[in-house]
Design an enzyme around this catalytic site. Structure first.
Site, PDB file in Angstrom:
ATOM      1  N   CYS A 294      13.217  -9.873  -8.849  1.00 35.23           N
ATOM      2  CA  CYS A 294      14.220 -10.732  -8.217  1.00 35.23           C
ATOM      3  C   CYS A 294      14.394 -12.053  -8.989  1.00 35.23           C
ATOM      4  O   CYS A 294      14.963 -12.063 -10.064  1.00 35.23           O
ATOM      5  CB  CYS A 294      13.882 -10.941  -6.743  1.00 35.23           C
TER       6      CYS A 294
ATOM      7  N   HIS B  55      12.417  -5.982  -4.685  1.00 33.02           N
ATOM      8  CA  HIS B  55      11.048  -6.445  -4.400  1.00 33.02           C
ATOM      9  C   HIS B  55      10.103  -5.262  -4.208  1.00 33.02           C
ATOM     10  O   HIS B  55       9.821  -4.872  -3.071  1.00 33.02           O
ATOM     11  CB  HIS B  55      11.037  -7.289  -3.119  1.00 33.02           C
TER      12      HIS B  55
ATOM     13  N   GLU C  70       7.020  -5.207  -4.390  1.00 32.43           N
ATOM     14  CA  GLU C  70       5.790  -5.666  -3.722  1.00 32.43           C
ATOM     15  C   GLU C  70       5.917  -5.643  -2.202  1.00 32.43           C
ATOM     16  O   GLU C  70       4.918  -5.771  -1.489  1.00 32.43           O
ATOM     17  CB  GLU C  70       5.408  -7.065  -4.217  1.00 32.43           C
TER      18      GLU C  70
END
EC number: 2.6.-.-
Length: 192
Positions: free
Chosen positions: A79, A174, A176
């Site tokens: 991002c 994202h 994660e």
């Protein structure tokens, strides 16, 4: 193996948790002296690219970090991290590290309403979940002075959302924030 996570602002803790799940040691980059520590790769997390850029300069971390990236240390950017690596940013005069020859559009899907989730292919990785939050996308990739062009890893809705260039992987979403570890595993594979 030790991965350094830029921990000035944004979703850095989630990256650390993902790496810990994979049994990888992490350290946080919070000040210039942290860049003197030994580590094998760098993660540039999501967050606010403008804020991260200002903090990197204010803390005298910008130039040493740029040198590390240019010297070939593996980098995973997500991002805002993707924006930091781009050579050009649409509707913005200045860019940051300029280590990937590409033009990125910030907040390309609009503000919070522009957040969405999908599953899509990432070249060499497989189908993965993708969570987009006020995400950028890559408008175009360019050829560098040596004739190298970033490899496009992923396209969602006809927009480039993942690229690999030399030692750098950058994604607009994202990874994660999902349970899937394939992106982080691919990054660790680059280091090994």
């Amino acid at each position: 193996m030790t991965i350094a996570v830029l921990a000035l602002q944004g979703a850095f803790i989630e990256h650390e948790q993902m790496l810990q799940k994979l049994g990888v040691h992490t350290i946080e980059l919070r000040q210039a002296s942290d860049l003197q520590k030994d580590f094998d790769g760098i993660i540039l997390p999501g967050g606010e690219s403008t804020v991260q850029g200002k903090l990197l300069h204010a803390l005298n971390m910008f130039e040493p970090l740029k040198e590390k990236i240019e010297s070939g240390i593996p980098v995973l950017a997500t991002c805002a991290g993707m924006i930091l690596l781009a050579s050009d940013i649409t509707e913005q005069d200045e860019s940051y590290f300029e280590t990937i020859p590409m033009t990125v559009k910030r907040n390309a899907y609009g503000r919070q309403l522009g957040s969405f989730h999908t599953n899509a292919e990432a070249s060499g990785i497989g189908e993965i979940p993708m969570t987009f939050i006020r995400a950028p996308y890559v408008e175009s990739v360019h050829t560098d002075t040596s004739g190298n062009t970033p490899e496009i890893l992923s396209i969602v809705e006809d927009r480039i959302v993942g690229v690999k260039y030399k030692n750098q992987m950058a994604f607009a979403f994202h990874p994660e924030l999902d349970q899937d570890t394939q992106i982080h595993e691919a990054f660790l594979g680059m280091i090994r």
